[in-house]
Design an enzyme around this catalytic site. Structure first.
Site, short mmCIF file in Angstrom:
data_model
loop_
_atom_site.label_atom_id
_atom_site.label_comp_id
_atom_site.label_asym_id
_atom_site.label_seq_id
_atom_site.Cartn_x
_atom_site.Cartn_y
_atom_site.Cartn_z
N ASN A 16 0.84 -1.22 0.00
CA ASN A 16 0.00 0.00 0.00
C ASN A 16 0.87 1.25 0.00
O ASN A 16 0.54 2.25 -0.64
CB ASN A 16 -0.96 -0.01 1.19
CG ASN A 16 -2.13 -0.93 0.94
OD1 ASN A 16 -3.04 -0.60 0.21
ND2 ASN A 16 -2.07 -2.12 1.52
N HIS A 111 -8.28 -1.33 5.97
CA HIS A 111 -8.47 -2.67 6.55
C HIS A 111 -9.17 -3.57 5.52
O HIS A 111 -10.18 -3.17 4.94
CB HIS A 111 -9.32 -2.55 7.82
CG HIS A 111 -9.46 -3.86 8.53
ND1 HIS A 111 -8.49 -4.36 9.37
CD2 HIS A 111 -10.44 -4.79 8.49
CE1 HIS A 111 -8.88 -5.54 9.83
NE2 HIS A 111 -10.05 -5.82 9.31
C1 GRF Z 1 -3.40 -4.46 4.00
O1 GRF Z 1 -4.27 -5.43 3.53
C2 GRF Z 1 -4.08 -3.54 4.97
O2 GRF Z 1 -5.45 -3.41 4.74
C3 GRF Z 1 -3.90 -4.25 6.28
O3 GRF Z 1 -2.62 -4.82 6.20
C4 GRF Z 1 -2.28 -5.06 4.83
C5 GRF Z 1 -0.95 -4.41 4.57
O4 GRF Z 1 -0.43 -4.77 3.34
N1 GRF Z 1 -4.13 -3.38 7.38
P1 GRF Z 1 0.89 -4.10 2.78
O5 GRF Z 1 1.94 -4.17 3.88
O6 GRF Z 1 0.56 -2.69 2.41
O7 GRF Z 1 1.26 -4.93 1.62
#
Ligand code: GRF
Length: 195
Positions: A16, A111
């Protein structure tokens, strides 16, 4: 339009974070990621930040005598990064009270479920998707919400629904959700920034 500053808190893979960095670089967002703050010195998010020349700071509760001292340091570090918005993207620790007060109305979390379903302490990463699959729900999704003192419980900003296929596996669900989450996150940040 003046560029906004995004600060990302992540404990994990940082996909992300990457989506946000890419959206800033392509100028979809008129913003820059001014910092990544993580509690994990071995977080893969660090390499992503470094590659994009994003300032990276590790602030782990393990290095402090109390959660309150950790909260103080986290607040100080993030203040120096001058955020317009703080994005918790896979940050697994509960945010402290000083941090919440200092950055009121600036902290959001993404989330991977339709909150209030499958949220709360311990509900992160594959734990969420496993619980969703076990439930036999036919739909899951992504929720983006303001952060308050409880895990995954602040006011909802927006949600997107994602259907679960009859033969869905953990792997296929994760692979399906990830890119949708990235796009939904950058779109939601754009809306919050009124761009
Ligand atoms: C995501 O799915 C977010 O919604 C959750 O943890 C995950 C993190 O993924 N809180 P990344 O580290 O950004 O790949």
């Amino acid at each position: 339009m003046t560029k906004k500053n995004l600060v990302v808190l992540s404990s994990g893979g940082g996909t992300n974070l990457q989506a946000l960095i890419d959206a800033c670089q392509s100028e979809y967002l008129k913003a820059s990621v001014t910092g990544l703050v993580t509690n994990k010195p071995d977080s893969p998010a660090i390499a992503r930040a470094k590659k994009a020349s994003v300032t990276t700071v590790v602030v782990s509760p393990k290095d402090f005598d109390s959660i309150s001292d950790w909260d103080k340091q986290l607040t100080k570090v993030v203040k120096e990064l001058n955020p317009d918005i703080i994005i918790l993207a896979g940050f697994v620790l509960k945010i402290g009270s000083l941090f919440l007060k200092t950055f009121e109305n600036k902290i959001i979390n993404t989330h991977p479920s339709l909150l209030p379903k499958y949220g709360g302490q311990g509900m992160f990463g594959h734990h969420v998707h496993k619980a969703v699959l076990k439930s036999k729900d036919t739909c899951t999704g992504i929720s983006i919400h303001w952060v308050n003192q409880n895990y995954d419980a602040g006011k909802l900003i927006d949600q997107i629904q994602i259907p679960i296929s009859p033969n869905e596996t953990l792997k296929s669900l994760i692979e399906k959700i990830k890119p949708i989450e990235h796009e939904f996150l950058i779109k939601t940040v754009k809306l919050i920034l009124k761009q």
